[in-house]
Write an enzyme that holds these catalytic residues in place. Structure first.
Site, PDB file in Angstrom:
ATOM      1  N   HIS A 114      43.237  54.966  29.408  1.00 13.29           N
ATOM      2  CA  HIS A 114      44.643  54.984  29.605  1.00 13.29           C
ATOM      3  C   HIS A 114      46.243  54.492  28.545  1.00 13.29           C
ATOM      4  O   HIS A 114      46.341  55.224  28.006  1.00 13.29           O
ATOM      5  CB  HIS A 114      45.673  54.922  30.911  1.00 13.29           C
ATOM      6  CG  HIS A 114      44.822  56.033  32.089  1.00 13.29           C
ATOM      7  ND1 HIS A 114      44.892  55.465  33.218  1.00 13.29           N
ATOM      8  CD2 HIS A 114      44.090  56.504  31.740  1.00 13.29           C
ATOM      9  CE1 HIS A 114      44.462  56.351  34.033  1.00 13.29           C
ATOM     10  NE2 HIS A 114      43.436  57.149  33.196  1.00 13.29           N
ATOM     11  N   HIS A 351      38.010  55.514  38.727  1.00 11.94           N
ATOM     12  CA  HIS A 351      38.863  56.265  37.813  1.00 11.94           C
ATOM     13  C   HIS A 351      37.868  55.838  36.578  1.00 11.94           C
ATOM     14  O   HIS A 351      38.383  55.944  35.673  1.00 11.94           O
ATOM     15  CB  HIS A 351      39.241  56.800  37.775  1.00 11.94           C
ATOM     16  CG  HIS A 351      39.507  58.229  38.946  1.00 11.94           C
ATOM     17  ND1 HIS A 351      40.464  57.955  40.058  1.00 11.94           N
ATOM     18  CD2 HIS A 351      38.875  59.305  38.650  1.00 11.94           C
ATOM     19  CE1 HIS A 351      40.121  59.302  40.717  1.00 11.94           C
ATOM     20  NE2 HIS A 351      39.150  59.670  39.962  1.00 11.94           N
ATOM     21  N   HIS A 352      38.473  54.278  36.688  1.00 13.05           N
ATOM     22  CA  HIS A 352      38.484  53.264  35.105  1.00 13.05           C
ATOM     23  C   HIS A 352      39.472  53.262  34.365  1.00 13.05           C
ATOM     24  O   HIS A 352      39.241  53.417  33.211  1.00 13.05           O
ATOM     25  CB  HIS A 352      36.773  52.949  34.876  1.00 13.05           C
ATOM     26  CG  HIS A 352      36.063  52.910  35.871  1.00 13.05           C
ATOM     27  ND1 HIS A 352      35.491  52.035  36.839  1.00 13.05           N
ATOM     28  CD2 HIS A 352      34.516  53.994  36.059  1.00 13.05           C
ATOM     29  CE1 HIS A 352      34.946  52.105  37.432  1.00 13.05           C
ATOM     30  NE2 HIS A 352      34.332  53.941  36.863  1.00 13.05           N
ATOM     31  N   CYS A 353      40.551  53.443  35.274  1.00 16.25           N
ATOM     32  CA  CYS A 353      41.535  53.812  34.222  1.00 16.25           C
ATOM     33  C   CYS A 353      41.515  55.044  32.810  1.00 16.25           C
ATOM     34  O   CYS A 353      41.874  54.807  31.612  1.00 16.25           O
ATOM     35  CB  CYS A 353      41.805  52.745  33.508  1.00 16.25           C
ATOM     36  SG  CYS A 353      43.289  51.597  34.024  1.00 16.25           S
ATOM     37  N   ALA A 354      40.458  55.784  33.534  1.00 17.66           N
ATOM     38  CA  ALA A 354      39.699  57.049  32.618  1.00 17.66           C
ATOM     39  C   ALA A 354      39.516  58.388  33.198  1.00 17.66           C
ATOM     40  O   ALA A 354      38.987  58.831  33.354  1.00 17.66           O
ATOM     41  CB  ALA A 354      38.193  57.032  31.747  1.00 17.66           C
TER      42      ALA A 354
END
Length: 390
Positions: A114, A351-354
């Site tokens: 992100h 989601h690991h900023c994705a």
């Protein structure tokens, strides 16, 4: 596990030992970094680039010494290093300073974090390079995505989700042939491999201190010296101005014009100590260790029945891998918590900023394990054994 020199790893959590495999989120801090931060508070404590008394001068000298250390780590000149709050701040600074507008285009893979996606979609139009079913970008699409409105190409050197290493040399060559500058997100790669910005001929690069054993709240923006001419101002205020009159002002030279306000001085000094830690081990040694653990992790994950491993076909990776396990009654976040509570193994789930990456591969969350120099083969095997028992 080589936990010596890392108080958190030596002491355990609440007195209990654990295996830390979440360095992609943030790294534990070695004692040398903690000592450098404490030393600032105990023996310096002044602001930088302002006072003329001995403590202020000593603080400024230590702060600028850290800038030289960071520059040396990546093959840059000290005057090409801007200190920011984090990598996210670095991307936003470039988006502002380039003066991007809604008709401008920034090309990037759909797999980006992100932090290297949202600043561009907020300031301009994000043009995406597709990813395949394993979340590997279709690298060859870059040329077809470049157009007359393309202002920048940006890509993660190593993905924070899959651990795959991008062919940045090829992307830089393709973009430069079209007259387009390139920005690299080195947040994951900076503590795993040797980076030479001169050899890459990259225009901009960003990374965060906290992912390379340094303190939180410090980021680095590398700007190739000649590219400063393309940039307007970022934040304005104290510290970045050479002269301020009633009707106009004159900013300081780069990089100081991009460091408005009192910086995270203790964090920058701690970052300098983190660079010393990395260089003391040797980036070639770290890269070989990361590659070996990454291969071990990947081999073990693909052997788990029903597991979906992202990026498994990539030709190069760091010690980071992401998997979706076929456990219908549990979210991947719950699996991560179970590993922590039942086995003392700390990984990431979610989601690991994705989000766009996960949407495109049709997964509602994944499990991510990431190793660093303090991890060893026993840590990876302990994780794989715990996953096989689920």
């Amino acid at each position: 596990m080589r936990s010596e020199g890392f108080p958190l790893l030596e002491n355990g959590y609440d007195g209990s030992p654990f295996i830390y495999l979440d360095s992609a989120s943030t790294t534990p801090k070695p004692q040398s970094v903690i000592a450098a931060v404490n030393r600032y508070y105990a023996t310096l404590g002044a602001n930088v680039h302002r006072g003329v008394h001995p403590i202020a001068e000593a603080t400024t000298e230590e702060f600028e010494r850290a800038r030289h250390r960071v520059a040396a780590l990546i093959g840059a000149q000290p005057a090409e290093i801007v200190f920011t709050h984090n990598a996210t701040d670095s991307f936003n600074l470039v988006a502002r300073a380039l003066g991007l507008g809604p008709d401008d285009e920034v090309v990037l893979p759909a797999s980006e974090h992100h932090s290297n996606y949202m600043p561009w979609r907020a300031a301009a139009k994000a043009v995406l390079v597709d990813i395949d079913a394993e979340a590997v970008p279709r690298w060859a699409q870059l040329a077809s995505r470049l157009g007359p409105r393309t202002r920048l190409v940006t890509v993660a050197h190593a993905s924070n989700v899959t651990g795959i290493v991008a062919p940045v040399e090829e992307w830089i060559e393709t973009a430069h042939a079209a007259g387009v500058p390139v920005m690299i997100d080195a947040s994951q790669s900076i503590a795993h491999m040797k980076i030479d910005v001169r050899a890459l001929d990259v225009d901009f690069m960003a990374f965060s201190s906290h992912k390379m054993f340094g303190p939180n709240g410090v980021g680095v923006l590398y700007v190739r010296r000649d590219r400063f001419a393309d940039l307007g101002l970022g934040n304005v205020g104290g510290g970045m101005v050479a002269r301020h009159g009633e009707h106009d002002f004159e900013p300081r030279e780069a990089p100081f014009r991009y460091e408005a306000g009192t910086p995270n001085i203790e964090g920058v000094i701690g970052l300098g100590a983190a660079v010393d830690y990395l260089r003391g081990i040797g980036m070639d040694t770290i890269a070989a260790h990361s590659r070996a653990l990454g291969e071990q992790l990947l081999r073990g994950l693909v052997e788990i029945e029903g597991a979906t491993v992202l990026g498994r076909s990539a030709r190069e990776r760091i010690a980071l891998a992401t998997v979706s396990l076929p456990l219908r009654a549990m979210r991947q976040q719950d699996v991560a918590r179970l590993l922590a509570d039942a086995h003392g193994i700390f990984v990431s789930g979610g989601h690991h900023c994705a989000h766009v990456l996960h949407d495109r591969v049709h997964l509602d969350g994944t499990l991510r394990a990431s190793a660093q120099i303090f991890n060893d083969e026993g840590d990876i095997e302990a994780l794989l054994r715990a996953l096989r028992e689920l």
